[in-house]
Design an enzyme around this catalytic site. Structure first.
Site, PDB file in Angstrom:
ATOM      1  N   ALA A 296     -33.378  88.129  67.197  1.00 41.41           N
ATOM      2  CA  ALA A 296     -32.672  87.649  66.065  1.00 41.41           C
ATOM      3  C   ALA A 296     -32.026  88.084  65.277  1.00 41.41           C
ATOM      4  O   ALA A 296     -31.077  88.215  64.462  1.00 41.41           O
ATOM      5  CB  ALA A 296     -33.555  85.970  65.071  1.00 41.41           C
TER       6      ALA A 296
ATOM      7  N   GLU B 147     -27.615  96.458  76.352  1.00 33.49           N
ATOM      8  CA  GLU B 147     -28.653  95.213  75.300  1.00 33.49           C
ATOM      9  C   GLU B 147     -28.397  93.918  75.944  1.00 33.49           C
ATOM     10  O   GLU B 147     -28.078  94.382  76.710  1.00 33.49           O
ATOM     11  CB  GLU B 147     -26.996  93.802  74.140  1.00 33.49           C
ATOM     12  CG  GLU B 147     -27.783  93.086  73.555  1.00 33.49           C
ATOM     13  CD  GLU B 147     -26.053  92.845  72.774  1.00 33.49           C
ATOM     14  OE1 GLU B 147     -25.543  92.416  73.842  1.00 33.49           O
ATOM     15  OE2 GLU B 147     -26.911  91.457  72.067  1.00 33.49           O
TER      16      GLU B 147
ATOM     17  N   ARG C  23     -43.919  81.469  73.878  1.00 29.90           N
ATOM     18  CA  ARG C  23     -43.363  81.072  73.196  1.00 29.90           C
ATOM     19  C   ARG C  23     -41.774  80.523  73.530  1.00 29.90           C
ATOM     20  O   ARG C  23     -41.204  80.220  74.242  1.00 29.90           O
ATOM     21  CB  ARG C  23     -41.955  82.032  72.060  1.00 29.90           C
ATOM     22  CG  ARG C  23     -41.426  81.695  71.198  1.00 29.90           C
ATOM     23  CD  ARG C  23     -39.872  83.486  71.246  1.00 29.90           C
ATOM     24  NE  ARG C  23     -38.952  83.098  69.857  1.00 29.90           N
ATOM     25  CZ  ARG C  23     -37.881  83.995  70.032  1.00 29.90           C
ATOM     26  NH1 ARG C  23     -38.092  84.980  70.598  1.00 29.90           N
ATOM     27  NH2 ARG C  23     -36.695  83.371  69.376  1.00 29.90           N
TER      28      ARG C  23
ATOM     29  N   HIS D  90     -28.068  89.154  65.215  1.00 25.71           N
ATOM     30  CA  HIS D  90     -27.382  88.196  65.283  1.00 25.71           C
ATOM     31  C   HIS D  90     -26.680  87.846  63.053  1.00 25.71           C
ATOM     32  O   HIS D  90     -26.584  87.308  62.878  1.00 25.71           O
ATOM     33  CB  HIS D  90     -27.806  86.545  65.021  1.00 25.71           C
ATOM     34  CG  HIS D  90     -28.536  86.174  66.765  1.00 25.71           C
ATOM     35  ND1 HIS D  90     -27.353  86.580  67.879  1.00 25.71           N
ATOM     36  CD2 HIS D  90     -29.572  85.784  67.028  1.00 25.71           C
ATOM     37  CE1 HIS D  90     -27.941  86.087  68.486  1.00 25.71           C
ATOM     38  NE2 HIS D  90     -28.951  85.817  68.468  1.00 25.71           N
TER      39      HIS D  90
ATOM     40  N   ARG E 148     -25.677  79.171  72.892  1.00 27.09           N
ATOM     41  CA  ARG E 148     -26.612  77.893  72.682  1.00 27.09           C
ATOM     42  C   ARG E 148     -25.927  77.468  71.396  1.00 27.09           C
ATOM     43  O   ARG E 148     -24.544  77.949  70.992  1.00 27.09           O
ATOM     44  CB  ARG E 148     -28.188  79.079  72.423  1.00 27.09           C
ATOM     45  CG  ARG E 148     -28.963  79.434  73.939  1.00 27.09           C
ATOM     46  CD  ARG E 148     -29.679  80.259  73.538  1.00 27.09           C
ATOM     47  NE  ARG E 148     -30.981  79.927  72.757  1.00 27.09           N
ATOM     48  CZ  ARG E 148     -32.135  80.457  72.475  1.00 27.09           C
ATOM     49  NH1 ARG E 148     -32.581  81.490  72.900  1.00 27.09           N
ATOM     50  NH2 ARG E 148     -33.195  79.449  71.814  1.00 27.09           N
TER      51      ARG E 148
ATOM     52  N   PRO F 298     -38.060  90.431  66.642  1.00 23.26           N
ATOM     53  CA  PRO F 298     -38.775  89.509  66.210  1.00 23.26           C
ATOM     54  C   PRO F 298     -39.312  88.589  66.932  1.00 23.26           C
ATOM     55  O   PRO F 298     -38.594  87.943  67.500  1.00 23.26           O
ATOM     56  CB  PRO F 298     -38.384  89.325  64.962  1.00 23.26           C
ATOM     57  CG  PRO F 298     -36.790  89.374  65.405  1.00 23.26           C
ATOM     58  CD  PRO F 298     -36.270  90.730  66.123  1.00 23.26           C
ATOM     59  N   ASN F 299     -40.164  88.783  67.046  1.00 23.99           N
ATOM     60  CA  ASN F 299     -41.165  86.624  68.120  1.00 23.99           C
ATOM     61  C   ASN F 299     -41.705  87.190  69.631  1.00 23.99           C
ATOM     62  O   ASN F 299     -41.772  86.417  70.296  1.00 23.99           O
ATOM     63  CB  ASN F 299     -40.243  85.949  67.652  1.00 23.99           C
ATOM     64  CG  ASN F 299     -39.973  85.578  66.026  1.00 23.99           C
ATOM     65  OD1 ASN F 299     -40.861  85.311  65.931  1.00 23.99           O
ATOM     66  ND2 ASN F 299     -39.227  85.079  65.677  1.00 23.99           N
TER      67      ASN F 299
ATOM     68  N   TYR G 129     -37.916  81.155  77.515  1.00 21.13           N
ATOM     69  CA  TYR G 129     -37.806  82.270  77.443  1.00 21.13           C
ATOM     70  C   TYR G 129     -38.404  82.731  78.696  1.00 21.13           C
ATOM     71  O   TYR G 129     -38.745  83.754  79.382  1.00 21.13           O
ATOM     72  CB  TYR G 129     -38.473  82.771  76.960  1.00 21.13           C
ATOM     73  CG  TYR G 129     -37.381  82.753  75.081  1.00 21.13           C
ATOM     74  CD1 TYR G 129     -36.047  83.456  74.875  1.00 21.13           C
ATOM     75  CD2 TYR G 129     -37.746  81.774  74.157  1.00 21.13           C
ATOM     76  CE1 TYR G 129     -35.931  83.467  74.355  1.00 21.13           C
ATOM     77  CE2 TYR G 129     -36.984  81.933  72.831  1.00 21.13           C
ATOM     78  CZ  TYR G 129     -35.829  83.154  73.067  1.00 21.13           C
ATOM     79  OH  TYR G 129     -35.210  82.589  71.546  1.00 21.13           O
TER      80      TYR G 129
ATOM     81  N   ASN H  27     -33.841  94.610  73.395  1.00 15.32           N
ATOM     82  CA  ASN H  27     -33.429  93.281  72.940  1.00 15.32           C
ATOM     83  C   ASN H  27     -34.230  92.875  71.625  1.00 15.32           C
ATOM     84  O   ASN H  27     -34.663  93.048  71.085  1.00 15.32           O
ATOM     85  CB  ASN H  27     -34.416  92.178  73.543  1.00 15.32           C
ATOM     86  CG  ASN H  27     -34.540  90.577  73.262  1.00 15.32           C
ATOM     87  OD1 ASN H  27     -33.902  90.275  72.370  1.00 15.32           O
ATOM     88  ND2 ASN H  27     -35.041  89.834  74.350  1.00 15.32           N
TER      89      ASN H  27
ATOM     90  N   HIS I  37     -30.870  90.041  76.704  1.00 14.79           N
ATOM     91  CA  HIS I  37     -31.839  88.710  76.672  1.00 14.79           C
ATOM     92  C   HIS I  37     -32.091  87.714  76.909  1.00 14.79           C
ATOM     93  O   HIS I  37     -31.308  87.987  78.525  1.00 14.79           O
ATOM     94  CB  HIS I  37     -30.350  87.899  75.380  1.00 14.79           C
ATOM     95  CG  HIS I  37     -29.379  89.256  74.624  1.00 14.79           C
ATOM     96  ND1 HIS I  37     -30.063  88.578  72.959  1.00 14.79           N
ATOM     97  CD2 HIS I  37     -28.704  89.284  74.007  1.00 14.79           C
ATOM     98  CE1 HIS I  37     -29.963  89.938  71.862  1.00 14.79           C
ATOM     99  NE2 HIS I  37     -28.633  90.077  72.623  1.00 14.79           N
ATOM    100  N   LEU I  38     -32.634  87.653  77.409  1.00 18.51           N
ATOM    101  CA  LEU I  38     -33.727  86.532  78.378  1.00 18.51           C
ATOM    102  C   LEU I  38     -33.021  85.554  78.647  1.00 18.51           C
ATOM    103  O   LEU I  38     -32.546  84.552  79.529  1.00 18.51           O
ATOM    104  CB  LEU I  38     -34.637  86.186  77.700  1.00 18.51           C
ATOM    105  CG  LEU I  38     -36.350  87.773  78.175  1.00 18.51           C
ATOM    106  CD1 LEU I  38     -37.232  87.812  76.081  1.00 18.51           C
ATOM    107  CD2 LEU I  38     -37.100  86.811  78.913  1.00 18.51           C
TER     108      LEU I  38
END
Ligand code: DQA
Length: 144
Positions: free
Chosen positions: A76, A97, A19, A79, A106, A11-12, A24, A73, A99-100
């Protein structure tokens, strides 16, 4: 043997480029797809994005039947999604896996990760380059 590589985005990630660029970066998902395909013309790369959890689960099940490698990726859903975790546990493809950003550095809620325990490897914090790093590392490992 032609490597069948699924690159699935959650998502997103369709909003990449606009964004939160300070987190990102400014590369779009299309930029990433083009770069990966240019870097590995010998591989068959299926590149997709969805905002829907069920769709992501369906594609992981498809990757299990069709792909040697799944680069994921999950955004969200990384999590939150036990359904995705269960699909990954049942997946026969090698899982990387990506992630940017580095979720572990975070907000505390990003430290819960339902993907990492199912992955053969994880790359986080290198921005869009992480996708290419995953791809080149996989292809190198397959040659060794
Ligand atoms: C992300 C990190 C996740 O925590 C977040 O929800 C995303 C993007 C990343 O690529 O850095 O959507 O997966």
């Amino acid at each position: 043997m032609t490597q069948q590589i699924y690159v699935l985005n959650g998502p997103n990630l369709n909003l990449l480029g606009t964004r939160e660029p300070e987190i990102y970066g400014t590369d779009t998902l299309d930029d990433i797809e083009q770069r990966m395909k240019a870097a590995a013309p010998e591989a068959e790369i299926t590149f997709r994005q969805t905002n829907s959890e069920g769709q992501l689960v369906d594609w992981v099940q498809e990757a299990s039947k069709t792909a040697n490698v799944l680069i994921l990726n999950a955004g969200a859903y990384t999590h939150t999604s036990v359904a995705l975790h269960d699909a990954l546990r049942a997946c026969d493809a090698e899982i990387v896996e990506v992630h940017l950003s580095n979720p572990a550095a975070r907000e505390p809620f990003r430290s819960t990760n339902y993907v990492a325990p199912c992955a053969n490897a994880s790359i986080a914090g290198f921005g869009a380059s992480g996708y290419l790093m995953a791809l080149t590392a996989i292809l190198q490992n397959k040659k060794d």
